[in-house]
Design a protein around this motif. Structure first.
Motif, mmCIF file in Angstrom:
data_model
loop_
_atom_site.group_PDB
_atom_site.id
_atom_site.type_symbol
_atom_site.label_atom_id
_atom_site.label_comp_id
_atom_site.label_asym_id
_atom_site.label_seq_id
_atom_site.Cartn_x
_atom_site.Cartn_y
_atom_site.Cartn_z
ATOM 1 N N ARG A 39 55.970 7.042 24.074
ATOM 2 C CA ARG A 39 56.399 7.889 22.961
ATOM 3 C C ARG A 39 55.822 9.287 23.148
ATOM 4 O O ARG A 39 54.689 9.438 23.595
ATOM 5 C CB ARG A 39 55.918 7.306 21.621
ATOM 6 C CG ARG A 39 56.295 5.864 21.413
ATOM 7 C CD ARG A 39 55.647 5.314 20.148
ATOM 8 N NE ARG A 39 56.275 5.846 18.955
ATOM 9 C CZ ARG A 39 55.615 6.179 17.844
ATOM 10 N NH1 ARG A 39 54.307 6.085 17.817
ATOM 11 N NH2 ARG A 39 56.251 6.625 16.785
ATOM 12 N N THR A 78 55.030 12.199 20.662
ATOM 13 C CA THR A 78 54.959 12.466 19.225
ATOM 14 C C THR A 78 54.506 13.880 18.901
ATOM 15 O O THR A 78 54.612 14.308 17.762
ATOM 16 C CB THR A 78 54.002 11.470 18.546
ATOM 17 O OG1 THR A 78 52.725 11.529 19.192
ATOM 18 C CG2 THR A 78 54.550 10.050 18.650
ATOM 19 N N ASP A 110 51.568 5.878 23.378
ATOM 20 C CA ASP A 110 51.817 7.170 22.747
ATOM 21 C C ASP A 110 51.159 8.204 23.664
ATOM 22 O O ASP A 110 49.925 8.301 23.720
ATOM 23 C CB ASP A 110 51.197 7.197 21.350
ATOM 24 C CG ASP A 110 51.474 8.502 20.616
ATOM 25 O OD1 ASP A 110 51.711 9.524 21.278
ATOM 26 O OD2 ASP A 110 51.439 8.496 19.372
ATOM 27 N N SER A 139 63.854 6.715 11.462
ATOM 28 C CA SER A 139 63.150 5.805 10.565
ATOM 29 C C SER A 139 64.028 5.344 9.411
ATOM 30 O O SER A 139 64.648 6.150 8.723
ATOM 31 C CB SER A 139 61.899 6.489 10.002
ATOM 32 O OG SER A 139 61.242 5.641 9.086
ATOM 33 N N ASP A 176 59.682 11.679 19.100
ATOM 34 C CA ASP A 176 59.560 11.755 17.651
ATOM 35 C C ASP A 176 60.381 12.936 17.157
ATOM 36 O O ASP A 176 60.156 14.080 17.567
ATOM 37 C CB ASP A 176 58.092 11.925 17.265
ATOM 38 C CG ASP A 176 57.856 11.695 15.777
ATOM 39 O OD1 ASP A 176 58.756 12.025 14.985
ATOM 40 O OD2 ASP A 176 56.785 11.177 15.419
ATOM 41 N N GLY A 186 63.507 8.919 17.813
ATOM 42 C CA GLY A 186 63.056 8.028 16.744
ATOM 43 C C GLY A 186 63.802 8.298 15.448
ATOM 44 O O GLY A 186 63.944 9.447 15.023
ATOM 45 N N ASP A 233 53.631 2.775 11.881
ATOM 46 C CA ASP A 233 54.445 3.890 11.405
ATOM 47 C C ASP A 233 55.793 3.444 10.877
ATOM 48 O O ASP A 233 56.521 4.222 10.280
ATOM 49 C CB ASP A 233 54.630 4.940 12.504
ATOM 50 C CG ASP A 233 55.212 4.370 13.788
ATOM 51 O OD1 ASP A 233 55.434 3.147 13.849
ATOM 52 O OD2 ASP A 233 55.443 5.135 14.738
#
Length: 336
Positions: free
Chosen positions: A276, A278, A247, A18, A305, A16, A93
């Motif tokens: 995902r 995380t 998730d 961002s 993540d 991930g 998110d």
């Protein structure tokens, strides 16, 4: 990173990244430069092309979808850094926080005090490069057309970001809306917007020859929460284009019987489009093994993540996938 499952299906392992604080394409290029450097530094033992799952703020998505040259530049920047994108996040998110439902009222009060208008446009200090000094106000839920427009914008951006040989990708979004707000009117409007989402994705695939699927993420307090609630809420959707994003941390912690819950979704015809990881401390391994059993691969995109120790996470997840018989795309598969 592309891995071949023993069934022959390609599974994408991504990290991930961002860009949720970037408001403009110019901001995005600067942020991507720093993010790529940090990612490579954290994954010093990994070479070659890396797959990333991009998270775009809704102001940035709106700017990119209206500017073809900016999309071309962003794709060129990805290529320059040896990165490829097959998924985009349209969930909370990626909108400046993603506070859980119980914190929504407090979050709204905070953003109001910070000078963010209800329309979601941040107040940027004079002389700023465009990066907001406060979190971007989250988009409304799936009862509002803004959520539909943003998701279709992400799909349009993604088809231009996909590697040349890829014919489809995926986006994720929120679990429809907060359950406490989801009355009959919200449900009716949400169903209409999901039909329009399906139609928009079908039209995009027809025009560009690349398919994008959308996964809705079950979360505590949302319409999509338990497996049973998720199946009920999505029972009438276009299952060729719409599914779920799981998730695995939340599934392991919140579902009483996680493996049975996953089976409940897939038995109802819902695809687990993306998963995902995380929190590496939570026991996500049995869930991943269940999704990637030797006879089939029930998901296509795995996102890690990278807010924590990304290098250790990627290495460990890759070891887990290798133990299931997955190998780099161009190597022959062997039974696990």
């Amino acid at each position: 990173m592309r891995l071949r499952h023993p069934s022959g299906r390609i599974v994408h392992l991504t990290c991930g990244v961002s860009l949720s604080e970037a408001l403009t394409p110019a901001d995005a290029f600067t942020t991507l430069e720093a993010a790529a450097a940090a990612l490579r530094a954290g994954l010093s033992g990994t070479s070659g092309t890396l797959g990333i799952a991009l998270r775009l703020s809704h102001p940035l998505a709106a700017a990119l979808v209206d500017d073809g040259r900016a999309r071309t530049r962003l794709r060129a920047e990805l290529d320059r850094h040896g990165l490829e994108v097959v998924t985009l996040s349209g969930g909370p998110d990626a909108e400046g926080g993603g506070a859980p439902p119980v914190q929504a009222e407090a979050t709204q009060a905070e953003t109001t005090q910070a000078g963010i208008e209800s329309s979601g446009t941040p107040q940027v200090p004079a002389g700023s490069s465009g990066t907001p000094s406060a979190p971007i106000a989250p988009l409304p839920d799936w009862s509002e057309p803004a959520r539909l427009q943003h998701t279709l914008a992400l799909a349009r951006i993604l088809v231009d970001m996909l590697p040349d040989e890829e014919v489809r990708g995926a986006i994720s979004t929120c679990g429809l809306g907060r359950r406490e707000d989801w009355d009959e009117a919200h449900e009716r409007d949400g169903a209409r917007h999901l039909r329009r989402l399906s139609g928009g994705l079908a039209d995009l695939a027809w025009r560009v020859g690349r398919a994008v699927r959308c996964g809705f993420r079950p979360e505590p307090g949302y319409v999509l929460d338990t497996p049973e609630q998720t199946v009920t809420a999505l029972t009438k959707v276009d299952k060729d284009r719409l599914g779920v994003c799981l998730d695995l941390t939340r599934v392991a912690l919140d579902w009483p019987a996680p493996l049975d819950g996953i089976d409940r979704l897939t038995d109802a015809g819902l695809s687990v489009i993306t998963v995902r990881i995380t929190d590496p401390a939570v026991a996500w391994q049995p869930l991943l093994r269940h999704l990637l059993a030797a006879d089939t691969a029930r998901t296509e995109y795995i996102e890690i993540d990278t807010a924590g120790p990304g290098a250790a996470d990627l290495t460990y997840v890759l070891e887990q996938l290798t133990s299931l018989g997955l190998v780099p795309e161009h190597e022959p598969c062997t039974a696990p």
